[in-house]
Design an enzyme around this catalytic site. Structure first.
Site, PDB file in Angstrom:
ATOM      1  N   HIS A   1       0.204 -76.723   3.076  1.00  0.00           N
ATOM      2  CA  HIS A   1      -0.838 -77.690   3.415  1.00  0.00           C
ATOM      3  C   HIS A   1      -1.069 -77.820   4.913  1.00  0.00           C
ATOM      4  CE1 HIS A   1       0.023 -78.509  -0.742  1.00  0.00           C
ATOM      5  NE2 HIS A   1       1.224 -78.954  -0.446  1.00  0.00           N
TER       6      HIS A   1
ATOM      7  N   HIS B   1       2.923 -72.493  -6.935  1.00  0.00           N
ATOM      8  CA  HIS B   1       3.496 -73.840  -6.874  1.00  0.00           C
ATOM      9  C   HIS B   1       4.079 -74.189  -8.233  1.00  0.00           C
ATOM     10  CE1 HIS B   1       1.716 -74.408  -2.971  1.00  0.00           C
ATOM     11  NE2 HIS B   1       0.577 -73.938  -3.471  1.00  0.00           N
ATOM     12  N   ILE B   2       5.215 -74.838  -8.194  1.00  0.00           N
ATOM     13  CA  ILE B   2       5.870 -75.266  -9.437  1.00  0.00           C
ATOM     14  C   ILE B   2       5.063 -76.413 -10.054  1.00  0.00           C
ATOM     15  CG2 ILE B   2       7.981 -76.333 -10.360  1.00  0.00           C
ATOM     16  CD1 ILE B   2       9.393 -74.887  -7.889  1.00  0.00           C
ATOM     17  N   SER B   3       4.687 -77.364  -9.225  1.00  0.00           N
ATOM     18  CA  SER B   3       3.928 -78.522  -9.704  1.00  0.00           C
ATOM     19  C   SER B   3       2.426 -78.244  -9.615  1.00  0.00           C
ATOM     20  CB  SER B   3       4.274 -79.759  -8.864  1.00  0.00           C
ATOM     21  OG  SER B   3       3.868 -79.572  -7.520  1.00  0.00           O
TER      22      SER B   3
ATOM     23  N   ASN C   1       5.847 -69.282  -2.386  1.00  0.00           N
ATOM     24  CA  ASN C   1       5.756 -70.735  -2.520  1.00  0.00           C
ATOM     25  C   ASN C   1       6.092 -71.280  -1.142  1.00  0.00           C
ATOM     26  OD1 ASN C   1       5.890 -73.456  -2.994  1.00  0.00           O
ATOM     27  ND2 ASN C   1       7.067 -73.286  -4.885  1.00  0.00           N
TER      28      ASN C   1
ATOM     29  N   ASN D   1      12.611 -76.858   1.603  1.00  0.00           N
ATOM     30  CA  ASN D   1      13.140 -77.761   0.567  1.00  0.00           C
ATOM     31  C   ASN D   1      13.300 -77.107  -0.806  1.00  0.00           C
ATOM     32  OD1 ASN D   1      13.243 -80.074   2.358  1.00  0.00           O
ATOM     33  ND2 ASN D   1      11.014 -80.070   2.251  1.00  0.00           N
TER      34      ASN D   1
ATOM     35  N   ASP E   1      -2.522 -66.833   8.959  1.00  0.00           N
ATOM     36  CA  ASP E   1      -2.736 -65.641   9.799  1.00  0.00           C
ATOM     37  C   ASP E   1      -1.784 -64.508   9.432  1.00  0.00           C
ATOM     38  OD1 ASP E   1      -4.800 -66.882  11.126  1.00  0.00           O
ATOM     39  OD2 ASP E   1      -3.653 -67.343  12.949  1.00  0.00           O
TER      40      ASP E   1
ATOM     41  N   ARG F   1      -1.803 -82.870  -0.799  1.00  0.00           N
ATOM     42  CA  ARG F   1      -1.386 -81.603  -1.414  1.00  0.00           C
ATOM     43  C   ARG F   1      -2.581 -80.824  -1.995  1.00  0.00           C
ATOM     44  NH1 ARG F   1       4.259 -82.278  -1.539  1.00  0.00           N
ATOM     45  NH2 ARG F   1       4.810 -84.444  -1.861  1.00  0.00           N
TER      46      ARG F   1
ATOM     47  N   GLU G   1      -0.088 -67.035  -4.190  1.00  0.00           N
ATOM     48  CA  GLU G   1       0.366 -68.395  -3.853  1.00  0.00           C
ATOM     49  C   GLU G   1       0.859 -69.075  -5.126  1.00  0.00           C
ATOM     50  OE1 GLU G   1      -2.674 -70.848  -2.041  1.00  0.00           O
ATOM     51  OE2 GLU G   1      -1.556 -72.693  -2.479  1.00  0.00           O
TER      52      GLU G   1
HETATM   53  C1  DQA Z   1       5.298 -77.183  -4.014  1.00  0.00           C
HETATM   54  C2  DQA Z   1       4.222 -78.260  -3.808  1.00  0.00           C
HETATM   55  C3  DQA Z   1       4.178 -78.685  -2.369  1.00  0.00           C
HETATM   56  O1  DQA Z   1       3.177 -79.682  -2.184  1.00  0.00           O
HETATM   57  C4  DQA Z   1       5.507 -79.280  -1.953  1.00  0.00           C
HETATM   58  O2  DQA Z   1       5.487 -79.626  -0.588  1.00  0.00           O
HETATM   59  C5  DQA Z   1       6.653 -78.377  -2.262  1.00  0.00           C
HETATM   60  C6  DQA Z   1       6.654 -77.646  -3.527  1.00  0.00           C
HETATM   61  C7  DQA Z   1       5.447 -76.802  -5.502  1.00  0.00           C
HETATM   62  O3  DQA Z   1       6.070 -75.776  -5.757  1.00  0.00           O
HETATM   63  O4  DQA Z   1       4.997 -77.519  -6.387  1.00  0.00           O
HETATM   64  O5  DQA Z   1       7.620 -78.298  -1.517  1.00  0.00           O
HETATM   65  O6  DQA Z   1       4.907 -76.020  -3.320  1.00  0.00           O
END
Ligand code: DQA
Length: 148
Positions: free
Chosen positions: A77, A97-99, A71, A10, A84, A108, A95
């Site tokens: 999750h 994450h934008i949010s 990302n 996504n 692995d 999450r 790792e």
């Molecule tokens: C995300 C946070 C995840 O929980 C979510 O499923 C995403 C984007 C983020 O970049 O904040 O697709 O990884």
């Protein structure tokens, strides 16, 4: 210095998807400015909505690149297979994450990959990626300060 950015499911919709959470910028345009600001770093980019393709890219770059910025989207999750894959390689993985995933739904809050990553950056919007790139640069104006 070679860095691979990998975006999971996504994240091809960045700029269109839930702009209140993920912002209005497409990843393509963000990538242009990232590359412009770090001309000495080769920044490769890969996105897939398919878990196995993310794993293949981790295998492909995980022994030769200096860093991977991952990302994993919602696979963060759920995916023991990604856990692995990260464990199997030698390149350090950040790792990203934008949010701020910890300020969102409880599902999450758990990450299957954090424990095998070098570090985690979350909640800074698209700037999370820049901070991750920055973490791989040994010398930079921002980090070049003396500690008393
Ligand atoms: C995300 C946070 C995840 O929980 C979510 O499923 C995403 C984007 C983020 O970049 O904040 O697709 O990884």
């Amino acid at each position: 210095m070679k860095i691979q950015i990998i975006n999971g499911p996504n994240l091809n919709l960045l700029g269109k998807r839930e702009p209140d959470v993920y912002g209005n910028t497409s990843f393509d345009s963000y990538l242009l400015s990232l590359r412009k600001n770090y001309p000495n770093i080769a920044i490769e980019y890969f996105q897939s909505n398919i878990e196995g393709e993310l794993i293949d890219k981790i295998h492909e770059t995980g022994f030769t690149f200096d860093g991977i910025i991952l990302n994993a989207g919602a696979y963060t999750h759920t995916s023991i297979a990604l856990h692995d894959a990260i464990k199997a390689i030698t390149t350090p993985v950040i790792e990203v994450h934008i949010s701020n995933v910890h300020a969102r739904e409880a599902f999450r809050h758990e990450s299957k990959i954090s424990a095998v990553c070098k570090g985690i950056i979350a909640g800074f919007g698209m700037d999370s990626y820049r901070l991750a790139v920055e973490s791989f640069t040994p010398i930079s104006p921002k980090r070049d300060f003396a500690i008393a």
